[in-house]
Design a protein around this motif. Structure first.
Motif, PDB file in Angstrom:
ATOM      1  N   ASP A   7      -4.987  -4.450  -7.997  1.00 43.92           N
ATOM      2  CA  ASP A   7      -5.068  -3.154  -7.332  1.00 43.92           C
ATOM      3  C   ASP A   7      -6.443  -3.058  -6.702  1.00 43.92           C
ATOM      4  OD1 ASP A   7      -4.220  -0.635  -6.526  1.00 43.92           O
ATOM      5  OD2 ASP A   7      -4.779   0.327  -8.414  1.00 43.92           O
ATOM      6  N   CYS A   8      -6.496  -3.018  -5.378  1.00 39.90           N
ATOM      7  CA  CYS A   8      -7.766  -3.142  -4.667  1.00 39.90           C
ATOM      8  C   CYS A   8      -8.111  -1.926  -3.819  1.00 39.90           C
ATOM      9  CB  CYS A   8      -7.722  -4.354  -3.734  1.00 39.90           C
ATOM     10  SG  CYS A   8      -7.505  -5.922  -4.588  1.00 39.90           S
ATOM     11  N   ARG A   9      -9.393  -1.612  -3.830  1.00 39.32           N
ATOM     12  CA  ARG A   9      -9.961  -0.647  -2.898  1.00 39.32           C
ATOM     13  C   ARG A   9     -10.471  -1.456  -1.710  1.00 39.32           C
ATOM     14  NH1 ARG A   9     -15.087  -0.085  -2.757  1.00 39.32           N
ATOM     15  NH2 ARG A   9     -15.320  -0.651  -4.957  1.00 39.32           N
ATOM     16  N   CYS A  25      -6.525   1.354   0.404  1.00 39.99           N
ATOM     17  CA  CYS A  25      -6.226   0.577  -0.798  1.00 39.99           C
ATOM     18  C   CYS A  25      -5.049  -0.350  -0.535  1.00 39.99           C
ATOM     19  CB  CYS A  25      -5.899   1.497  -1.972  1.00 39.99           C
ATOM     20  SG  CYS A  25      -4.387   2.457  -1.724  1.00 39.99           S
ATOM     21  N   ASN A  35      -4.792   4.213   4.082  1.00 39.94           N
ATOM     22  CA  ASN A  35      -4.787   4.527   2.655  1.00 39.94           C
ATOM     23  C   ASN A  35      -6.064   4.090   1.944  1.00 39.94           C
ATOM     24  OD1 ASN A  35      -2.209   5.652   2.808  1.00 39.94           O
ATOM     25  ND2 ASN A  35      -1.206   3.689   2.411  1.00 39.94           N
ATOM     26  N   THR A  77       0.851  -1.183   0.000  1.00 45.76           N
ATOM     27  CA  THR A  77       0.000   0.000   0.000  1.00 45.76           C
ATOM     28  C   THR A  77       0.886   1.232   0.000  1.00 45.76           C
ATOM     29  OG1 THR A  77      -1.912   1.068   1.043  1.00 45.76           O
ATOM     30  CG2 THR A  77      -0.228   0.174   2.524  1.00 45.76           C
ATOM     31  N   GLY A  98       0.331   5.800   0.208  1.00 48.27           N
ATOM     32  CA  GLY A  98      -0.581   6.931   0.255  1.00 48.27           C
ATOM     33  C   GLY A  98      -0.280   7.787   1.467  1.00 48.27           C
ATOM     34  N   GLU A 100      -9.843  -3.236  -8.738  1.00 50.32           N
ATOM     35  CA  GLU A 100     -10.217  -2.230  -9.722  1.00 50.32           C
ATOM     36  C   GLU A 100      -9.311  -2.259 -10.949  1.00 50.32           C
ATOM     37  OE1 GLU A 100     -10.538   1.316  -7.273  1.00 50.32           O
ATOM     38  OE2 GLU A 100     -12.601   0.737  -6.775  1.00 50.32           O
ATOM     39  N   SER A 144      -4.144   3.138  -7.817  1.00 46.58           N
ATOM     40  CA  SER A 144      -4.417   3.573  -6.435  1.00 46.58           C
ATOM     41  C   SER A 144      -3.183   4.161  -5.769  1.00 46.58           C
ATOM     42  CB  SER A 144      -4.888   2.385  -5.593  1.00 46.58           C
ATOM     43  OG  SER A 144      -3.794   1.497  -5.357  1.00 46.58           O
TER      44      SER A 144
END
Length: 169
Positions: free
Chosen positions: A122-124, A70, A68, A25, A27, A142, A109
């Motif tokens: 790539d995941c939410r 994500c 984050n 991750t 962010g 996503e 993301s």
């Protein structure tokens, strides 16, 4: 739970084979990653395909994923054991930068995607539930990146390995 039941459970689970992934991750809550063998497809239906990963509640990656919102799941190739060991904490770098063990790019993301991984999701983050020592995370995939052919890194019997190629008959 009794100690004998716990030990029997751990020994029995060590006999299961699992693919090895690095969940990452990045962010505002920071960049982090952890080696995970508990990953599974949940559903290809609905608004987005969904997968499940389990991350230890004390892992710094868990807090970063929550912050984050994500994460990326990098499905390791058979020759990426050094990456697995680094993110599992078995190999430590003097500078502490686990990401220096590979070549990474950002997924949409912002989560890091490992070059050479067999696939990356790539995941939410949809939801997380604490079960015992781990957070069970559900993520909406996503974006999915698929590399060329290769064999996955497996973990079984408390050791890494690779499967023999399975060909359709």
């Amino acid at each position: 739970m009794t100690a004998p039941l716990r030990e029997s459970f751990l020994e029995a689970m060590s006999r299961a084979a699992a693919t090895v992934t690095v969940v990452t991750t990045d962010g505002a809550a920071g960049r982090a990653g952890v080696t995970v063998s508990a990953m599974s497809s949940v559903s290809a239906e609905g608004q987005a395909p969904t997968l499940l990963v389990c991350v230890h509640h004390l892992s710094p990656a868990a807090a970063a994923i929550f912050g984050n919102g994500c994460f990326a799941v990098n499905l390791l190739a058979a020759d990426q054991q050094a990456v697995a060991d680094t993110f599992a904490g078995r190999v430590r770098r003097a500078d502490g930068d686990r990401f220096a063990c590979g070549d990474w790019s950002a997924m949409p993301s912002g989560a890091p995607c490992l070059h050479g991984a067999l696939a990356a999701f790539d995941c939410r983050l949809i939801t997380a539930t604490r079960v015992g020592s781990h957070h069970v995370l559900l993520g909406a995939a996503e974006t999915v990146e698929i590399a060329g052919p290769g064999l996955p890194l497996l973990y079984s019997g408390r050791a890494y390995g690779a499967p023999a190629r399975l060909d359709a008959a």
